[in-house]
Design a protein around this motif. Structure first.
Motif, PDB file in Angstrom:
ATOM      1  N   ILE A 198      53.994  36.454  27.667  1.00 39.08           N
ATOM      2  CA  ILE A 198      53.894  35.004  27.542  1.00 39.08           C
ATOM      3  C   ILE A 198      55.176  34.361  27.021  1.00 39.08           C
ATOM      4  N   ALA A 199      56.130  35.174  26.566  1.00 38.91           N
ATOM      5  CA  ALA A 199      57.427  34.612  26.175  1.00 38.91           C
ATOM      6  C   ALA A 199      58.234  34.162  27.387  1.00 38.91           C
ATOM      7  N   GLY A 200      57.727  34.444  28.582  1.00 39.23           N
ATOM      8  CA  GLY A 200      58.368  33.949  29.795  1.00 39.23           C
ATOM      9  C   GLY A 200      57.920  32.547  30.165  1.00 39.23           C
ATOM     10  N   SER A 201      57.026  31.952  29.364  1.00 38.22           N
ATOM     11  CA  SER A 201      56.517  30.609  29.638  1.00 38.22           C
ATOM     12  C   SER A 201      57.561  29.546  29.319  1.00 38.22           C
ATOM     13  N   SER A 202      57.265  28.314  29.695  1.00 42.24           N
ATOM     14  CA  SER A 202      58.203  27.201  29.527  1.00 42.24           C
ATOM     15  C   SER A 202      58.506  26.919  28.061  1.00 42.24           C
ATOM     16  N   PRO A 203      59.767  27.068  27.624  1.00 44.02           N
ATOM     17  CA  PRO A 203      60.113  26.754  26.221  1.00 44.02           C
ATOM     18  C   PRO A 203      59.841  25.298  25.862  1.00 44.02           C
ATOM     19  N   GLU A 204      60.099  24.378  26.782  1.00 43.36           N
ATOM     20  CA  GLU A 204      59.870  22.961  26.495  1.00 43.36           C
ATOM     21  C   GLU A 204      58.390  22.700  26.235  1.00 43.36           C
ATOM     22  N   MET A 205      57.547  23.247  27.099  1.00 44.72           N
ATOM     23  CA  MET A 205      56.115  23.040  26.953  1.00 44.72           C
ATOM     24  C   MET A 205      55.618  23.593  25.625  1.00 44.72           C
ATOM     25  N   TRP A 206      56.057  24.801  25.274  1.00 48.80           N
ATOM     26  CA  TRP A 206      55.560  25.431  24.054  1.00 48.80           C
ATOM     27  C   TRP A 206      56.190  24.848  22.799  1.00 48.80           C
ATOM     28  N   GLY A 258      49.586  21.558  37.704  1.00 47.04           N
ATOM     29  CA  GLY A 258      49.233  20.479  38.625  1.00 47.04           C
ATOM     30  C   GLY A 258      49.221  20.937  40.072  1.00 47.04           C
ATOM     31  N   GLY A 259      50.188  21.777  40.434  1.00 47.10           N
ATOM     32  CA  GLY A 259      50.250  22.275  41.807  1.00 47.10           C
ATOM     33  C   GLY A 259      49.069  23.163  42.150  1.00 47.10           C
ATOM     34  N   SER A 260      48.661  24.008  41.209  1.00 48.27           N
ATOM     35  CA  SER A 260      47.512  24.879  41.441  1.00 48.27           C
ATOM     36  C   SER A 260      46.226  24.062  41.547  1.00 48.27           C
ATOM     37  N   PHE A 261      46.112  22.998  40.769  1.00 49.32           N
ATOM     38  CA  PHE A 261      44.962  22.090  40.859  1.00 49.32           C
ATOM     39  C   PHE A 261      44.888  21.479  42.251  1.00 49.32           C
ATOM     40  N   ALA A 262      46.032  21.017  42.756  1.00 46.96           N
ATOM     41  CA  ALA A 262      46.069  20.434  44.098  1.00 46.96           C
ATOM     42  C   ALA A 262      45.701  21.460  45.155  1.00 46.96           C
ATOM     43  N   ARG A 263      46.280  22.626  45.068  1.00 49.12           N
ATOM     44  CA  ARG A 263      45.981  23.674  46.055  1.00 49.12           C
ATOM     45  C   ARG A 263      44.493  24.034  46.045  1.00 49.12           C
ATOM     46  N   ALA A 264      43.933  24.157  44.846  1.00 54.70           N
ATOM     47  CA  ALA A 264      42.522  24.541  44.742  1.00 54.70           C
ATOM     48  C   ALA A 264      41.602  23.453  45.298  1.00 54.70           C
ATOM     49  N   LEU A 265      41.885  22.190  44.984  1.00 54.90           N
ATOM     50  CA  LEU A 265      41.075  21.100  45.525  1.00 54.90           C
ATOM     51  C   LEU A 265      41.144  21.064  47.040  1.00 54.90           C
ATOM     52  N   LYS A 266      42.332  21.263  47.582  1.00 57.14           N
ATOM     53  CA  LYS A 266      42.487  21.260  49.034  1.00 57.14           C
ATOM     54  C   LYS A 266      41.720  22.424  49.665  1.00 57.14           C
ATOM     55  N   LYS A 267      41.835  23.596  49.059  1.00 53.84           N
ATOM     56  CA  LYS A 267      41.137  24.764  49.595  1.00 53.84           C
ATOM     57  C   LYS A 267      39.631  24.546  49.609  1.00 53.84           C
ATOM     58  N   ARG A 314      50.279  31.209  34.132  1.00 54.81           N
ATOM     59  CA  ARG A 314      51.127  32.336  34.486  1.00 54.81           C
ATOM     60  C   ARG A 314      52.436  32.135  33.731  1.00 54.81           C
ATOM     61  N   GLU A 315      53.263  33.167  33.699  1.00 57.41           N
ATOM     62  CA  GLU A 315      54.526  33.036  32.975  1.00 57.41           C
ATOM     63  C   GLU A 315      55.628  32.430  33.833  1.00 57.41           C
ATOM     64  N   THR A 316      55.293  32.038  35.054  1.00 58.51           N
ATOM     65  CA  THR A 316      56.258  31.387  35.941  1.00 58.51           C
ATOM     66  C   THR A 316      55.954  29.902  36.028  1.00 58.51           C
ATOM     67  N   ASN A 317      56.960  29.120  36.419  1.00 62.22           N
ATOM     68  CA  ASN A 317      56.838  27.672  36.416  1.00 62.22           C
ATOM     69  C   ASN A 317      57.247  27.087  37.763  1.00 62.22           C
ATOM     70  N   GLY A 318      56.962  25.797  37.925  1.00 59.03           N
ATOM     71  CA  GLY A 318      57.409  25.084  39.105  1.00 59.03           C
ATOM     72  C   GLY A 318      56.431  25.165  40.265  1.00 59.03           C
ATOM     73  N   PRO A 319      56.675  24.375  41.312  1.00 62.90           N
ATOM     74  CA  PRO A 319      55.769  24.349  42.463  1.00 62.90           C
ATOM     75  C   PRO A 319      55.591  25.706  43.133  1.00 62.90           C
ATOM     76  N   ASP A 320      56.632  26.511  43.155  1.00 56.54           N
ATOM     77  CA  ASP A 320      56.514  27.817  43.816  1.00 56.54           C
ATOM     78  C   ASP A 320      55.547  28.746  43.092  1.00 56.54           C
ATOM     79  N   ALA A 321      55.261  28.458  41.829  1.00 56.46           N
ATOM     80  CA  ALA A 321      54.323  29.282  41.061  1.00 56.46           C
ATOM     81  C   ALA A 321      52.871  28.900  41.315  1.00 56.46           C
TER      82      ALA A 321
END
Length: 298
Positions: free
Chosen positions: A222-230, A13-22, A124-131
């Motif tokens: 990809i094992a670094g991805s969100s366990p909850e999501m997967w 969601g954060g990347s979607f927002a950043r891309a739309l703004k850009k 990406r294998e990282t999560n959260g707004p900072d990703a």
């Protein structure tokens, strides 16, 4: 678009927002996030212009994106349904679609025509707004899986938003989508998690990880991805994933038989076929993602 509401302001969601703004495609972005810390972080990073805790925030939105774990889809849609104005389109970024469509029909009732499901094939294998990054979707596929009830202009509106993010638009039915991604996404994640968990549970795990090199890192990234999501994705696409897992286990059994028999020729044949298929796939990706030629004519 004048206003976009994003439910879940992490990586997707954060990347979607950043891309739309850009791209200059949106004037105002509102974030709704179950984690207050994530919401404030997204605000501090400029990913969103405002945060809301009430789904009434969707009332005057042009577009709403659900970027939350797929198991939450029904609850979220039911919560926002009373506030959904006729001109607002809702879409999602879930990695499974048949369950999302069923949840949408149950939660939205006669407003289901305003829900256009989709799935961006990026991460990406990282999560959260900072990703979140503004070019996550550039050159990547966005698969729209529209409903029979969706109006063509509404499908186009969703596609246009993702196109503004740099995505290439594809179209599948929800059923086609889930079969395809069980094979090329959901199974690989299951395998990566299983391998790392197996290594981690061995008594000499520290020694094994000490010598694990780039091949292990690449295979298990990809094992670094969100366990909850997967977890949610695996259960949501259970039938298709089980079919792919059974086929893969049969392939492993064949390889084990060949290995036990010392049949190097047949092992090499499997390896060679896999190598050729992967090279062709990589070449196809590179060709598809190649920038258009620059016109140097004067």
């Amino acid at each position: 678009m004048d206003k976009v509401v994003i439910i879940g302001v992490g990586l997707i969601g954060g990347s979607f927002a950043r891309a739309l703004k850009k791209a200059g495609a949106v004037r105002h972005v509102v974030g709704i996030e179950r984690s207050a810390a994530f919401a404030q972080r997204a605000l501090a990073l400029g990913i969103v212009d405002a945060v809301a805790t009430d789904f009434a925030a969707v009332a005057d939105a042009d577009l709403v994106l659900l970027a939350a774990p797929v198991a939450q889809t029904g609850r979220i849609l039911a919560a926002l349904a009373p506030h959904l104005a006729p001109g607002t389109i809702v879409t999602d970024a879930g990695s499974t679609k048949a369950d999302v469509v069923a949840a949408g029909r149950a939660a939205l009732g006669d407003k289901v025509a305003q829900f256009v499901p989709g799935h961006p094939i990026a991460g990406r294998e990282t999560n959260g707004p900072d990703a979140a990054i503004d070019d996550l979707y550039v050159g990547k596929k966005f698969v729209v899986t529209p409903l029979a009830e969706n109006a063509a202009p509404d499908i186009d509106k969703v596609a246009a938003a993702w196109r503004a993010c740099g995505a290439v638009i594809h179209r599948l039915t929800p059923e086609e989508h889930d079969k395809v991604f069980a094979a090329v996404s959901h199974l690989p994640h299951l395998l990566a998690y299983a391998l790392v968990d197996d290594i981690a549970n061995k008594p000499h795990a520290d020694l094994l990880f000490q010598y694990a090199a780039s091949g292990f890192r690449d295979f298990t990234r990809i094992a670094g991805s969100s366990p909850e999501m997967w977890r949610d994705i695996s259960l949501a696409n259970q039938a298709a994933l089980l079919a792919e897992l059974d086929a893969y286990m049969a392939q492993l059994a064949q390889l084990r038989t060949r290995l036990a028999a010392g049949d190097g020729a047949s092992l090499e044949a499997v390896y060679g076929n896999a190598q050729r298929a992967r090279r062709q796939w990589i070449e196809a990706i590179e060709e598809a993602e190649a920038p258009p030629p620059t016109d140097t004519a004067e």
